[in-house]
Design a protein around this motif. Structure first.
Motif, short mmCIF file in Angstrom:
data_model
loop_
_atom_site.label_atom_id
_atom_site.label_comp_id
_atom_site.label_asym_id
_atom_site.label_seq_id
_atom_site.Cartn_x
_atom_site.Cartn_y
_atom_site.Cartn_z
N SER A 19 0.83 -1.20 0.00
CA SER A 19 0.00 0.00 0.00
C SER A 19 0.86 1.25 0.00
O SER A 19 2.06 1.21 0.31
N THR A 20 0.23 2.38 -0.34
CA THR A 20 0.95 3.65 -0.35
C THR A 20 1.46 4.01 1.03
O THR A 20 2.59 4.50 1.19
N VAL A 21 0.66 3.76 2.06
CA VAL A 21 1.06 4.06 3.44
C VAL A 21 2.28 3.22 3.83
O VAL A 21 3.24 3.72 4.41
N GLU A 22 2.24 1.92 3.51
CA GLU A 22 3.37 1.04 3.82
C GLU A 22 4.62 1.48 3.08
O GLU A 22 5.73 1.45 3.63
N SER A 23 4.45 1.89 1.82
CA SER A 23 5.59 2.34 1.03
C SER A 23 6.22 3.59 1.64
O SER A 23 7.44 3.70 1.73
N ARG A 24 5.39 4.53 2.07
CA ARG A 24 5.89 5.75 2.69
C ARG A 24 6.62 5.45 3.99
O ARG A 24 7.65 6.04 4.29
N HIS A 25 6.09 4.51 4.76
CA HIS A 25 6.74 4.12 6.01
C HIS A 25 8.10 3.50 5.75
O HIS A 25 9.08 3.77 6.46
N GLY B 268 10.49 6.28 4.72
CA GLY B 268 10.89 7.05 5.90
C GLY B 268 11.90 6.30 6.74
O GLY B 268 12.90 6.87 7.21
N ALA B 269 11.67 4.99 6.94
CA ALA B 269 12.60 4.18 7.71
C ALA B 269 13.95 4.11 7.02
O ALA B 269 15.01 4.18 7.66
N GLU B 270 13.93 3.98 5.71
CA GLU B 270 15.18 3.91 4.94
C GLU B 270 15.99 5.19 5.10
O GLU B 270 17.21 5.15 5.30
N GLU C 92 15.84 12.51 -3.76
CA GLU C 92 15.09 11.43 -4.38
C GLU C 92 14.08 10.82 -3.42
O GLU C 92 12.92 10.58 -3.78
N ARG C 93 14.52 10.58 -2.20
CA ARG C 93 13.63 9.93 -1.25
C ARG C 93 12.54 10.88 -0.71
O ARG C 93 11.39 10.46 -0.53
N THR C 94 12.87 12.12 -0.44
CA THR C 94 11.83 13.05 0.02
C THR C 94 10.86 13.37 -1.11
O THR C 94 9.66 13.61 -0.87
N HIS C 95 11.34 13.34 -2.35
CA HIS C 95 10.45 13.52 -3.50
C HIS C 95 9.44 12.37 -3.56
O HIS C 95 8.26 12.57 -3.88
N ASP C 96 9.92 11.15 -3.24
CA ASP C 96 9.02 10.00 -3.19
C ASP C 96 7.95 10.18 -2.12
O ASP C 96 6.85 9.64 -2.24
N LEU C 97 8.28 10.93 -1.07
CA LEU C 97 7.33 11.18 0.01
C LEU C 97 6.39 12.34 -0.31
O LEU C 97 5.51 12.67 0.49
N VAL D 204 10.95 23.54 -1.87
CA VAL D 204 11.34 24.42 -0.77
C VAL D 204 11.54 23.62 0.51
O VAL D 204 12.53 23.82 1.24
N ARG D 205 10.66 22.70 0.77
CA ARG D 205 10.77 21.88 1.99
C ARG D 205 12.06 21.07 1.96
O ARG D 205 12.75 20.94 2.98
N PHE D 206 12.39 20.51 0.80
CA PHE D 206 13.64 19.76 0.68
C PHE D 206 14.85 20.65 0.91
O PHE D 206 15.79 20.28 1.63
N ILE D 207 14.86 21.84 0.30
CA ILE D 207 16.01 22.75 0.44
C ILE D 207 16.22 23.12 1.90
O ILE D 207 17.35 23.13 2.39
#
Length: 262
Positions: free
Chosen positions: A2-8, A11-13, A171-176, A181-184
């Motif tokens: 699921s999308t939620v599991e993928s995001r978790h 985040g853990a990674e 790359e990973r925060t973009h996936d989230l 601006v938030r990334f920078i």
């Protein structure tokens, strides 16, 4: 999944990769600056050594230096390995390829020039205000391998910080679903945090450097075929550290005293 599991999992990674590298350095740096501020001695009277000798015997010191650099790059290999799960084009996606070596080096030199002088200004002002410790860029003994090791150390810093704090993290925060601006902001604060052991001045200077580097990396005008380019950042960072490390090791001590760097 699921999308939620993928995001978790993403985040853990992120936490695992940072916990093995720059995140760990940031935590230690926060503890270090806390210890410095509560030590009783003003920050201006304290010293931080970047490249310290690890042993009195030359061959043993060299061995420790090379092992430190080699094992220190393992988190970089891990981050690239994790990104490679997307396919063979993942490294090209972050610009870690030979698509345009001349232009990448040219941009790297330009970025180093833009950052270099303001960086010295941040350090000098910080020293004058008493919010920056005396940074000893090299405390290695004079051996035949001193300069080569300092060059490797500079390259190591460039690869570690730019690949993890910028390319991988984007790359990973973009996936989230994070915006630019938030990334920078996150990348820049991370960069500043693991330099806090040097004082408030280097923290602010590195945050500014982080803003410029992460803005450059995410700016559409500096992409190649729509891909981001991390190599200019690695080149720029390496050049800055080469000047700092090797320059400190080779410049006569009386010159360093005159410049307030010793």
């Amino acid at each position: 999944m699921s999308t939620v599991e993928s995001r978790h999992r993403i985040g853990a990674e992120i936490w695992i990769v940072l916990g093995l590298s720059l995140g760990k350095a940031a935590v230690y740096s926060i503890v270090s600056i806390t210890a410095r501020l509560t030590d009783g001695a003003p920050l201006a009277q304290q010293t931080a050594t970047l490249n310290a000798s690890q042993a009195e015997r030359s061959w043993l010191d060299l061995t420790y230096q090379l092992l430190g650099i080699g094992f220190g790059l393992v988190p970089v290999a891990l981050a690239l390995f994790l990104l490679s799960a997307r396919g063979r084009g993942s490294l090209a996606r972050i610009g870690l390829d030979r698509a345009r070596p001349g232009l990448d080096v040219a941009w790297g030199v330009a970025l180093a020039a833009v950052i270099g002088i303001p960086g010295l200004a941040f350090y000098s002002v910080g020293r004058a205000l008493g919010i920056t410790v005396h940074v000893q860029a090299s405390a290695l003994n004079d051996h035949w391998w001193t300069v080569p090791v300092l060059l490797l150390s500079a390259l190591y810093n460039g690869l570690l910080e730019e690949i993890i704090a910028v390319a991988y993290l984007y790359e990973r925060t973009h996936d989230l679903g994070w915006g630019r601006v938030r990334f920078i902001v996150a990348s820049s604060l991370l960069r500043g945090s693991y330099h806090l052991y040097q004082g408030i001045g280097p923290f602010l200077g590195n945050v500014a450097m982080g803003v410029l580097f992460s803005w450059f990396y995410t700016s559409p005008r500096f992409r190649s075929d729509g891909r981001h380019r991390v190599i200019p950042l690695v080149v720029a960072h390496t050049l800055l550290d080469v000047v700092a490390f090797v320059g400190y090791a080779l410049v006569p001590e009386e010159w360093l005293v005159a410049m307030g760097a010793a």
